[in-house]
Design a protein around this motif. Structure first.
Motif, short mmCIF file in Angstrom:
data_model
loop_
_atom_site.label_atom_id
_atom_site.label_comp_id
_atom_site.label_asym_id
_atom_site.label_seq_id
_atom_site.Cartn_x
_atom_site.Cartn_y
_atom_site.Cartn_z
N GLU A 194 0.84 -1.20 0.00
CA GLU A 194 0.00 0.00 0.00
C GLU A 194 0.88 1.25 0.00
OE1 GLU A 194 -3.34 2.23 2.80
OE2 GLU A 194 -2.55 0.26 3.36
N LYS A 195 0.64 2.13 -0.96
CA LYS A 195 1.43 3.35 -1.07
C LYS A 195 0.80 4.48 -0.27
CE LYS A 195 2.86 2.14 -5.76
NZ LYS A 195 2.80 2.53 -7.19
N LYS A 196 1.69 5.30 0.30
CA LYS A 196 1.23 6.48 1.00
C LYS A 196 1.91 7.70 0.40
CE LYS A 196 0.52 4.03 5.38
NZ LYS A 196 0.90 3.98 6.82
N PRO A 197 1.26 8.84 0.42
CA PRO A 197 1.88 10.05 -0.13
C PRO A 197 3.19 10.36 0.60
CG PRO A 197 -0.45 10.41 0.30
CD PRO A 197 -0.10 9.10 0.92
N LEU A 198 4.23 10.73 -0.16
CA LEU A 198 5.52 11.07 0.43
C LEU A 198 5.41 12.38 1.20
CD1 LEU A 198 8.04 10.21 -2.42
CD2 LEU A 198 7.60 8.91 -0.35
N ARG A 199 5.85 12.36 2.44
CA ARG A 199 5.91 13.58 3.23
C ARG A 199 7.37 13.91 3.47
NH1 ARG A 199 1.84 12.09 8.03
NH2 ARG A 199 0.64 10.58 6.82
N VAL A 200 7.90 14.83 2.70
CA VAL A 200 9.32 15.16 2.75
C VAL A 200 9.55 16.33 3.68
CG1 VAL A 200 11.35 15.82 1.41
CG2 VAL A 200 9.60 14.35 0.39
N GLN A 201 10.42 16.13 4.67
CA GLN A 201 10.83 17.21 5.58
C GLN A 201 12.18 17.73 5.07
OE1 GLN A 201 10.51 16.16 9.78
NE2 GLN A 201 9.06 14.54 9.27
N TRP A 202 12.20 18.97 4.63
CA TRP A 202 13.35 19.53 3.92
C TRP A 202 14.40 20.15 4.85
CZ3 TRP A 202 14.08 18.62 -1.14
CH2 TRP A 202 12.98 18.19 -1.89
N ALA A 203 14.18 20.16 6.15
CA ALA A 203 15.05 20.92 7.06
C ALA A 203 16.51 20.50 6.95
CB ALA A 203 14.55 20.76 8.50
N ASN A 204 16.76 19.18 6.99
CA ASN A 204 18.16 18.74 6.96
C ASN A 204 18.81 18.95 5.60
OD1 ASN A 204 19.16 17.31 9.56
ND2 ASN A 204 17.03 16.66 9.35
N PHE A 205 18.02 18.92 4.52
CA PHE A 205 18.58 19.21 3.21
C PHE A 205 19.03 20.67 3.13
CE2 PHE A 205 18.07 20.88 -1.10
CZ PHE A 205 18.90 20.03 -1.81
N PHE A 206 18.18 21.58 3.59
CA PHE A 206 18.55 23.00 3.56
C PHE A 206 19.69 23.29 4.54
CE2 PHE A 206 14.08 23.51 1.92
CZ PHE A 206 14.47 23.88 0.64
N LEU A 207 19.75 22.53 5.64
CA LEU A 207 20.87 22.67 6.57
C LEU A 207 22.18 22.27 5.90
CD1 LEU A 207 21.48 23.46 9.49
CD2 LEU A 207 21.12 21.08 10.15
N PHE A 322 17.95 13.45 6.34
CA PHE A 322 16.95 13.98 5.41
C PHE A 322 16.19 12.85 4.72
CE2 PHE A 322 16.52 15.07 0.77
CZ PHE A 322 15.31 15.73 0.89
N VAL A 323 16.93 11.88 4.16
CA VAL A 323 16.30 10.83 3.35
C VAL A 323 15.61 9.80 4.22
CG1 VAL A 323 16.70 8.99 1.67
CG2 VAL A 323 17.89 11.17 1.44
N TYR A 324 16.21 9.44 5.37
CA TYR A 324 15.66 8.34 6.17
C TYR A 324 14.27 8.65 6.70
CZ TYR A 324 15.16 4.52 9.42
OH TYR A 324 14.70 3.40 10.08
#
Length: 400
Positions: A194-207, A322-324
Motif C-alpha cells: 500500500e502506497k502512502k503520499p511522500l511527506r518530505v521534511q526539507w530541514a536537513n537538506f537545507f541545513l 533527510f532521506v531516512y
C-alpha cells in the motif's frame, strides 16, 4: 496504564544503552572498510541482537550507497534513528567515529614527531597488503549474500570491469545508478504494498546546503587554514560516492598533488595506518587535518583534526537524516525495492575493482603478494580476530 508508562521509559533507556554499547564494540573491532563493516554489522546487530532483519540491514546499506558520504557510518546512524530517533542517532554516530578519529589524530601528531626526529616510517609497510586481503574477503562474503541470480552476477562483473578500467570517482555514482535502474525494470516481481503520499521534511537538506554555501564563502573571505580545511572536507564529503576507497584518490589529488599539505610518503603511511584502525575509513581526514596544521604546534594539529573530522562526516549525517525520514514511505514503491538488488550488486563489483587496483602495484613484489594471500587464508580458514591480524602486521613491520 500508569504503571506501564512508568516502566516503559526505563526499559527503552536500558535498550538504548545496550545498543550504544554494541556500537562501541563495533567501533573498536571493525577493520577494513564498509564492506567488512557490513559483514560485522550483520553478525552483531542482526544475528546476535536482532535489532533488524538481514533484508533491512541491506536496505540501509543500499541507502548509504546511493547517498554521498561514508556508507557504514550512514548505515549505523540510520539504524540508531530507526531504534530511538534523532537523539540516539547523534549519539550513535559520535560513538561510532570517536575511537578511529582519536587514533588517527594521534597518528598524525606522531608522524610529525617522528619526522622531526628523523625516524623511519617503514613500520606500517605490511598493513597495505593486509588491507587488500581484507577487501578481497569482504567482497567475497558480501557477494555471497547479494548475488542471487544471473542479473546480479552480470551487474557485479560489469561494475568490476568498469571500475577497474575507468578509475575516476565520477564513475562510481554512475555505475551504482545503472545497477539500480537495471533491476528496477524487474519491479513486477516485487510484492505490491500500500502506497502512502511522500511527506518530505526539507530541514536537513537545507541545513546541508546552507553549511555548504557558508563554508565556501567564509573560506574565500578569510583564507584561514582551519576554515579552508573544513570547507575542503565538507565539499569532499558532500560529493564522494562509494566510501573510503573512492575518497582516497580525491584526497590525494587535493592535499598532496595540488596543495602540498602532505608529502606522498606521509599520505601513504596514513593510508596504511587507517587500514589498521577500527571504525570508518573516513577518519583518514583526521590524520590529514592534523598534519596540515603541523606548523601551529600540537594545539593547532588538534584543531585541524577537529575541523576536518566535522567537515567530512557532517554532510553525510545531514543527508541520511533527510532521506531516512521518508525512507519507509519511499521503499513501499516496487521500483525502489527492486533497485536495491542492483545497487548492492554494483557495489560488490566496485569493491572488487578497488581491491584489484590496490593489489596491482604490489604484484611485482612477492613479499606483498605473500602477505595478501596469508591474510586471505587466515580470514577465511581461521578464527583469529581481524584486529589481531592487523596488530601482528604492525608488530612484524616494527621488528623487521
Amino acid at each position: 496504564m500508569l504503571p506501564y508508562l512508568t516502566t516503559a521509559k526505563p526499559v527503552r533507556r536500558i535498550r538504548y544503552i545496550i545498543f550504544l554499547k554494541d556500537v562501541l564494540i563495533l567501533a573498536l573491532t571493525t577493520f577494513g572498510g564498509p564492506q567488512v563493516h557490513l559483514a560485522m554489522f550483520y553478525d552483531r546487530l542482526v544475528k546476535k541482537r536482532r535489532y533488524l532483519t538481514e533484508e533491512e540491514l541491506l536496505e540501509l546499506n543500499a541507502l548509504g550507497q546511493v547517498l554521498p558520504g561514508p556508507t557504514s557510518t550512514q548505515t549505523i546512524t540510520a539504524l540508531g534513528f530507526k531504534i530511538g530517533g534523532p537523539n540516539l542517532a547523534y549519539l550513535t554516530v559520535t560513538i561510532w567515529i570517536l575511537p578511529a578519529v582519536l587514533i588517527m589524530t594521534a597518528a598524525g601528531i606522531g608522524i610529525s614527531y617522528l619526522e622531526r626526529h628523523h625516524l623511519s616510517l617503514q613500520f606500517a609497510r605490511f598493513i597495505q597488503p593486509m588491507a587488500v586481503g581484507f577487501m578481497i574477503v569482504a567482497g567475497y562474503r558480501i557477494g555471497q549474500k547479494v548475488i542471487q541470480d544471473k542479473v546480479s552476477l552480470a551487474l557485479a562483473i560489469t561494475a568490476a570491469l568498469v571500475g577497474y578500467v575507468f578509475r575516476s570517482p565520477v564513475m562510481t555514482p554512475i555505475v551504482i545508478a545503472i545497477g539500480g535502474l537495471t533491476t528496477a525494470l524487474t519491479y513486477e516481481k516485487q510484492e505490491r504494498m500500500e502506497k502512502k503520499p511522500l511527506r518530505v521534511q526539507w530541514a536537513n537538506f537545507f541545513l546541508w546546503l546552507g553549511v555548504f554555501v557558508l563554508a565556501a564563502g567564509m573560506g574565500a573571505i578569510t583564507h584561514a587554514l582551519p576554515v579552508r580545511l573544513f570547507e575542503n572536507f565538507y565539499r569532499n564529503g558532500s560529493f564522494v560516492f562509494g566510501g573510503g576507497q573512492v575518497l582516497t584518490p580525491m584526497l590525494y589529488n587535493e592535499f598532496v598533488a595540488f596543495k602540498h599539505y602532505l608529502t606522498r610518503e606521509e599520505f601513504l603511511s596514513g593510508l596504511g595506518l587507517v587500514q589498521a584502525v577500527p571504525g570508518p575509513v573516513f577518519s583518514f581526514a583526521s590524520y590529514i587535518g592534523a598534519l596540515s596544521m603541523r606548523d601551529a604546534g600540537v594545539h593547532g594539529q588538534l584543531w585541524g583534526s577537529l575541523v576536518s573530522t566535522v567537515g567530512i562526516f557532517l554532510p553525510g549525517t545531514f543527508l541520511i537524516f533527510f532521506v531516512y525520514r521518508f525512507w519507509e514511505q519511499l521503499k513501499r514503491y516496487r521500483v525502489v525495492r527492486a533497485s536495491l538488488g542492483g545497487i548492492n550488486a554494483a557495489s560488490t563489483g566496485l569493491t572488487a575493482a578497488a581491491a584489484i587496483a590496490l593489489f596491482e602495484p604490489m604484484a611485482p613484489h612477492w613479499p606483498s603478494v605473500v602477505v595478501v594471500l596469508v591474510t586471505i587464508g587466515l580470514l577465511l580458514y581461521s578464527k583469529i580476530p581481524p584486529y589481531v591480524l592487523i596488530l601482528g602486521g604492525l608488530l612484524a613491520g616494527i621488528v623487521l
